[in-house]
Design a protein around this motif. Structure first.
Motif, PDB file in Angstrom:
ATOM      1  N   GLU A  71      50.072  42.414  44.625  1.00 21.78           N
ATOM      2  CA  GLU A  71      48.673  42.709  44.290  1.00 21.78           C
ATOM      3  C   GLU A  71      48.553  43.909  43.344  1.00 21.78           C
ATOM      4  O   GLU A  71      47.498  44.134  42.739  1.00 21.78           O
ATOM      5  CB  GLU A  71      47.858  42.961  45.568  1.00 21.78           C
ATOM      6  CG  GLU A  71      48.329  44.132  46.408  1.00 21.78           C
ATOM      7  CD  GLU A  71      49.339  43.714  47.473  1.00 21.78           C
ATOM      8  OE1 GLU A  71      49.493  44.463  48.454  1.00 21.78           O
ATOM      9  OE2 GLU A  71      49.956  42.640  47.305  1.00 21.78           O
ATOM     10  N   PHE A  72      49.635  44.697  43.226  1.00 23.09           N
ATOM     11  CA  PHE A  72      49.620  45.827  42.293  1.00 23.09           C
ATOM     12  C   PHE A  72      49.896  45.381  40.853  1.00 23.09           C
ATOM     13  O   PHE A  72      49.728  46.175  39.923  1.00 23.09           O
ATOM     14  CB  PHE A  72      50.667  46.868  42.698  1.00 23.09           C
ATOM     15  CG  PHE A  72      50.295  47.678  43.901  1.00 23.09           C
ATOM     16  CD1 PHE A  72      49.487  48.793  43.781  1.00 23.09           C
ATOM     17  CD2 PHE A  72      50.750  47.326  45.159  1.00 23.09           C
ATOM     18  CE1 PHE A  72      49.133  49.546  44.889  1.00 23.09           C
ATOM     19  CE2 PHE A  72      50.405  48.064  46.275  1.00 23.09           C
ATOM     20  CZ  PHE A  72      49.590  49.183  46.141  1.00 23.09           C
ATOM     21  N   LEU A  73      50.333  44.137  40.656  1.00 23.92           N
ATOM     22  CA  LEU A  73      50.747  43.691  39.323  1.00 23.92           C
ATOM     23  C   LEU A  73      49.611  43.742  38.292  1.00 23.92           C
ATOM     24  O   LEU A  73      49.831  44.221  37.166  1.00 23.92           O
ATOM     25  CB  LEU A  73      51.328  42.281  39.404  1.00 23.92           C
ATOM     26  CG  LEU A  73      51.931  41.725  38.116  1.00 23.92           C
ATOM     27  CD1 LEU A  73      53.074  42.605  37.633  1.00 23.92           C
ATOM     28  CD2 LEU A  73      52.416  40.289  38.329  1.00 23.92           C
ATOM     29  N   PRO A  74      48.386  43.266  38.585  1.00 25.47           N
ATOM     30  CA  PRO A  74      47.328  43.356  37.560  1.00 25.47           C
ATOM     31  C   PRO A  74      47.054  44.784  37.102  1.00 25.47           C
ATOM     32  O   PRO A  74      46.836  45.030  35.911  1.00 25.47           O
ATOM     33  CB  PRO A  74      46.105  42.749  38.264  1.00 25.47           C
ATOM     34  CG  PRO A  74      46.681  41.846  39.313  1.00 25.47           C
ATOM     35  CD  PRO A  74      47.920  42.535  39.787  1.00 25.47           C
ATOM     36  N   ALA A  75      47.068  45.731  38.046  1.00 30.05           N
ATOM     37  CA  ALA A  75      46.846  47.128  37.661  1.00 30.05           C
ATOM     38  C   ALA A  75      47.976  47.633  36.775  1.00 30.05           C
ATOM     39  O   ALA A  75      47.740  48.394  35.821  1.00 30.05           O
ATOM     40  CB  ALA A  75      46.721  48.001  38.909  1.00 30.05           C
ATOM     41  N   LEU A  76      49.218  47.224  37.051  1.00 31.46           N
ATOM     42  CA  LEU A  76      50.341  47.633  36.215  1.00 31.46           C
ATOM     43  C   LEU A  76      50.205  47.098  34.792  1.00 31.46           C
ATOM     44  O   LEU A  76      50.457  47.817  33.814  1.00 31.46           O
ATOM     45  CB  LEU A  76      51.661  47.149  36.831  1.00 31.46           C
ATOM     46  CG  LEU A  76      52.117  47.847  38.107  1.00 31.46           C
ATOM     47  CD1 LEU A  76      53.346  47.148  38.688  1.00 31.46           C
ATOM     48  CD2 LEU A  76      52.445  49.296  37.826  1.00 31.46           C
ATOM     49  N   VAL A  77      49.808  45.839  34.681  1.00 36.40           N
ATOM     50  CA  VAL A  77      49.624  45.242  33.347  1.00 36.40           C
ATOM     51  C   VAL A  77      48.502  45.955  32.597  1.00 36.40           C
ATOM     52  O   VAL A  77      48.627  46.257  31.396  1.00 36.40           O
ATOM     53  CB  VAL A  77      49.334  43.740  33.483  1.00 36.40           C
ATOM     54  CG1 VAL A  77      48.985  43.143  32.122  1.00 36.40           C
ATOM     55  CG2 VAL A  77      50.535  43.016  34.082  1.00 36.40           C
ATOM     56  N   LEU A  78      47.407  46.245  33.289  1.00 36.74           N
ATOM     57  CA  LEU A  78      46.279  46.932  32.652  1.00 36.74           C
ATOM     58  C   LEU A  78      46.683  48.323  32.164  1.00 36.74           C
ATOM     59  O   LEU A  78      46.330  48.729  31.051  1.00 36.74           O
ATOM     60  CB  LEU A  78      45.113  47.030  33.634  1.00 36.74           C
ATOM     61  CG  LEU A  78      43.850  47.728  33.110  1.00 36.74           C
ATOM     62  CD1 LEU A  78      43.288  46.979  31.911  1.00 36.74           C
ATOM     63  CD2 LEU A  78      42.805  47.839  34.218  1.00 36.74           C
TER      64      LEU A  78
END
Length: 342
Positions: A71-78
């Motif tokens: 669930e942390f992946l979208p924040a990492l991409v952003l």
């Protein structure tokens, strides 16, 4: 990328061959296509070899990968995308011109791809200089703006590191942990070879530094930074955006650690993790390798070890961080290059 006049093209070709008709830059990106997977394979093979020498960290790493908090992946991409937006804003400030944000951001993706095969940021400098020339800046001014951008990154990162260490180290945890870890590492180094190496390297470094200070490149960098200081608004934009590029990567690193189970950290530990990233990344960038491949990963794992995080979960956290922020933008850089050429 806008078409430049024939006179500007001839001047760029004569003074900076890498900026001429675009063929040298194209050859750099062709080398990226051939070498990026090879480099990644070598890196992963080296890390696997290290892990295979210790079975327990290997089992911990595999277990951590199987239970990753995706669930942390979208924040990492952003955050990774935001890093390139900040880089574009910093270039606009250094150039002193309102460049269009989207094409300038695409140029930063291309610059990052070029950096994967060139040490010390040479690929990014060539791409950004070429981009500014195509936007109408004279070549000397474009090269000066890129040099100023690189110079301004040093005080910006130092101010950021001081602020983060000052806040996160308020209870002494971060500074004490990093200092204690450095002391333990220093105890493993035999004193006699260290003294001999210091006696040889320090005079050589002093001689090299003396020649560097007298060089034309340093004079141009000082003149360019002095000119930027005469434009307070652009100076603030450049320093703030340069610090922002580093800070968002530090936050992305902290989220990568939070995404791995077994690290035993909480959201309250974000600032100490950002401080660990700043120290590890600064040490990794001092080694003249393309993108700090290998050295940065090892030093980031060591920085996490200084905070008491075991090697098993620390390694997947570092690999996740580097995969999202370092390797994933390379294909975007290649696509951006084709768009900018048109």
């Amino acid at each position: 990328m806008e078409t430049i006049t024939a006179g500007a093209t001839r001047a760029a070709s004569a003074k900076f061959p890498g900026l001429g008709a675009g063929a040298p830059l194209f050859s750099i990106l062709q080398r990226i296509r051939r070498t990026r997977w090879v480099g990644l394979g070598v890196l992963l093979a080296g890390l696997a070899a290290v892990l295979l020498t210790a079975g327990d960290p290997l089992r911990q790493a595999v277990s951590a990968l199987g239970h990753m908090r995706w669930e942390f992946l979208p924040a990492l991409v952003l955050l990774s995308l935001l890093h390139y937006v900040f880089a574009a804003v910093a270039l606009r400030g250094a150039a002193g011109r309102r460049l269009p944000l989207l094409p300038t951001t695409l140029a930063q993706f291309t610059a990052s791809a070029a950096n994967r095969i060139t040490p010390s940021g040479l690929g990014a400098a060539a791409v950004n200089t070429r981009y500014l020339v195509c936007r109408g800046l004279p070549l000397p001014r474009a090269a000066g703006a890129v040099t100023v951008l690189q110079v301004a990154g040093v005080p910006a990162d130092l101010l950021l590191m001081s602020a983060v260490l000052g806040v996160s180290g308020g209870n002494g945890r971060t500074l004490h942990a990093l200092g204690a870890h450095a002391a333990r590492v220093a105890e493993l180094v035999p004193p006699l070879p260290l003294l001999i190496a210091g006696g040889v390297l320090l005079p050589a470094a002093a001689l090299w530094g003396r020649r560097l200070v007298r060089s034309a490149a340093v004079r141009r960098a000082v003149a360019g930074f002095t000119g930027l200081c005469r434009r307070p608004r652009d100076l603030v934009i450049t320093l703030t955006a340069s610090a922002g590029t580093t800070f968002v990567l530090g936050v992305a690193f902290a989220l990568s650690v939070l995404a791995v189970p077994g690290t035993f950290v909480s959201p309250a530990d974000i600032l100490p993790l950002v401080a660990a990233y700043l120290v590890g990344a600064a040490a990794g960038s001092a080694i003249p390798l393309p993108g700090g491949i290998g050295s940065t990963e090892a030093l980031l794992v060591a920085a996490l070890a200084a905070l008491g995080i075991a090697a098993g979960p620390a390694l997947p956290a570092v690999l996740l961080f580097r995969a999202i922020t370092f390797w994933a933008p390379v294909p975007l850089g290649l696509l951006s290059y084709r768009t900018l050429r048109r």
